[in-house]
Scaffold this motif. Structure first.
Motif, PDB file in Angstrom:
ATOM      1  N   MET A  62       0.831  -1.207   0.000  1.00  0.00           N
ATOM      2  CA  MET A  62       0.000   0.000   0.000  1.00  0.00           C
ATOM      3  C   MET A  62       0.871   1.265   0.000  1.00  0.00           C
ATOM      4  N   LEU A  63       1.963   1.237   0.741  1.00  0.00           N
ATOM      5  CA  LEU A  63       2.873   2.375   0.761  1.00  0.00           C
ATOM      6  C   LEU A  63       3.475   2.612  -0.619  1.00  0.00           C
ATOM      7  N   ASP A  64       3.789   1.527  -1.324  1.00  0.00           N
ATOM      8  CA  ASP A  64       4.302   1.654  -2.692  1.00  0.00           C
ATOM      9  C   ASP A  64       3.269   2.320  -3.595  1.00  0.00           C
ATOM     10  N   LEU A  65       2.010   1.906  -3.447  1.00  0.00           N
ATOM     11  CA  LEU A  65       0.944   2.524  -4.242  1.00  0.00           C
ATOM     12  C   LEU A  65       0.795   4.007  -3.910  1.00  0.00           C
ATOM     13  N   ASP A  66       0.881   4.339  -2.627  1.00  0.00           N
ATOM     14  CA  ASP A  66       0.795   5.741  -2.220  1.00  0.00           C
ATOM     15  C   ASP A  66       1.949   6.560  -2.795  1.00  0.00           C
ATOM     16  N   THR A  67       3.137   5.978  -2.792  1.00  0.00           N
ATOM     17  CA  THR A  67       4.297   6.667  -3.353  1.00  0.00           C
ATOM     18  C   THR A  67       4.088   6.933  -4.835  1.00  0.00           C
ATOM     19  N   GLN A  68       3.592   5.934  -5.551  1.00  0.00           N
ATOM     20  CA  GLN A  68       3.330   6.116  -6.978  1.00  0.00           C
ATOM     21  C   GLN A  68       2.253   7.171  -7.211  1.00  0.00           C
ATOM     22  N   SER A  69       1.241   7.187  -6.357  1.00  0.00           N
ATOM     23  CA  SER A  69       0.180   8.200  -6.473  1.00  0.00           C
ATOM     24  C   SER A  69       0.741   9.598  -6.266  1.00  0.00           C
ATOM     25  N   MET A  70       1.626   9.743  -5.293  1.00  0.00           N
ATOM     26  CA  MET A  70       2.239  11.051  -5.044  1.00  0.00           C
ATOM     27  C   MET A  70       3.059  11.506  -6.258  1.00  0.00           C
ATOM     28  N   LYS A  71       3.784  10.581  -6.848  1.00  0.00           N
ATOM     29  CA  LYS A  71       4.577  10.920  -8.039  1.00  0.00           C
ATOM     30  C   LYS A  71       3.671  11.308  -9.205  1.00  0.00           C
ATOM     31  N   LEU A  72       2.547  10.616  -9.332  1.00  0.00           N
ATOM     32  CA  LEU A  72       1.588  10.917 -10.384  1.00  0.00           C
ATOM     33  C   LEU A  72       0.961  12.299 -10.166  1.00  0.00           C
ATOM     34  N   ILE A  73       0.624  12.614  -8.928  1.00  0.00           N
ATOM     35  CA  ILE A  73       0.081  13.938  -8.616  1.00  0.00           C
ATOM     36  C   ILE A  73       1.075  15.021  -9.013  1.00  0.00           C
ATOM     37  N   LYS A  74       2.325  14.824  -8.666  1.00  0.00           N
ATOM     38  CA  LYS A  74       3.359  15.809  -9.007  1.00  0.00           C
ATOM     39  C   LYS A  74       3.464  15.968 -10.521  1.00  0.00           C
ATOM     40  N   ALA A  75       3.501  14.866 -11.239  1.00  0.00           N
ATOM     41  CA  ALA A  75       3.639  14.922 -12.698  1.00  0.00           C
ATOM     42  C   ALA A  75       2.444  15.628 -13.334  1.00  0.00           C
ATOM     43  N   LYS A  76       1.233  15.295 -12.889  1.00  0.00           N
ATOM     44  CA  LYS A  76       0.044  15.937 -13.457  1.00  0.00           C
ATOM     45  C   LYS A  76       0.015  17.421 -13.122  1.00  0.00           C
ATOM     46  N   TRP A  77       0.420  17.759 -11.912  1.00  0.00           N
ATOM     47  CA  TRP A  77       0.447  19.163 -11.504  1.00  0.00           C
ATOM     48  C   TRP A  77       1.429  19.944 -12.378  1.00  0.00           C
ATOM     49  N   MET A  78       2.592  19.371 -12.593  1.00  0.00           N
ATOM     50  CA  MET A  78       3.603  20.052 -13.411  1.00  0.00           C
ATOM     51  C   MET A  78       3.130  20.179 -14.852  1.00  0.00           C
ATOM     52  N   ASN A  79       2.444  19.163 -15.384  1.00  0.00           N
ATOM     53  CA  ASN A  79       1.911  19.242 -16.742  1.00  0.00           C
ATOM     54  C   ASN A  79       0.847  20.323 -16.847  1.00  0.00           C
ATOM     55  N   THR A  80      -0.010  20.407 -15.823  1.00  0.00           N
ATOM     56  CA  THR A  80      -1.045  21.442 -15.810  1.00  0.00           C
ATOM     57  C   THR A  80      -0.408  22.825 -15.763  1.00  0.00           C
ATOM     58  N   ASP A  81       0.592  23.003 -14.905  1.00  0.00           N
ATOM     59  CA  ASP A  81       1.308  24.284 -14.837  1.00  0.00           C
ATOM     60  C   ASP A  81       1.929  24.638 -16.184  1.00  0.00           C
ATOM     61  N   SER A  82       2.492  23.638 -16.828  1.00  0.00           N
ATOM     62  CA  SER A  82       3.118  23.863 -18.127  1.00  0.00           C
ATOM     63  C   SER A  82       2.081  24.265 -19.170  1.00  0.00           C
ATOM     64  N   ASP A  83       0.934  23.585 -19.165  1.00  0.00           N
ATOM     65  CA  ASP A  83      -0.138  23.924 -20.109  1.00  0.00           C
ATOM     66  C   ASP A  83      -0.642  25.342 -19.887  1.00  0.00           C
ATOM     67  N   ILE A  84      -0.832  25.707 -18.629  1.00  0.00           N
ATOM     68  CA  ILE A  84      -1.316  27.054 -18.317  1.00  0.00           C
ATOM     69  C   ILE A  84      -0.286  28.104 -18.720  1.00  0.00           C
ATOM     70  N   ALA A  85       0.987  27.796 -18.528  1.00  0.00           N
ATOM     71  CA  ALA A  85       2.053  28.750 -18.841  1.00  0.00           C
ATOM     72  C   ALA A  85       2.139  29.050 -20.332  1.00  0.00           C
TER      73      ALA A  85
END
Length: 95
Positions: A62-85
């Protein structure tokens, strides 16, 4: 009104810290050597330890899944920031 802000560097630090803690938890393993004892209480205790070790292993997954989710959140956030920019103010307001 609330503001949501994610600093990729700070969040990566949180991800790394979480991952380090998760690694330590996943390394936990308890053991009991009965040393030839044939007692029901010792057998039950060993059974409990085995179940606990299985629980820790599942928790590690479960911790591994949470870690992957956190990485996915970061990646999506950065992509959204890039799109907005890359959009102009007019595009942001009027679509």
């Amino acid at each position: 009104m609330s503001k949501v802000y994610l600093s990729p560097e700070e969040f990566q630090g949180q991800i790394d810290s979480f991952q380090d803690g998760a690694s330590k938890i996943k390394e936990l393993k308890y053991d009991l050597e009965a040393q030839g004892l044939k007692l029901k209480s010792v057998d039950k205790y060993i059974e409990c330890i085995e179940e606990f070790n299985k629980t820790v292993a599942l928790f590690g997954e479960m911790l591994d899944l949470d870690t992957q989710s956190m990485k996915l959140i970061k990646a999506k956030w950065m992509n959204t920031d890039s799109d907005i920019a890359t959009k102009t103010l007019k595009e942001l307001i009027f679509g």
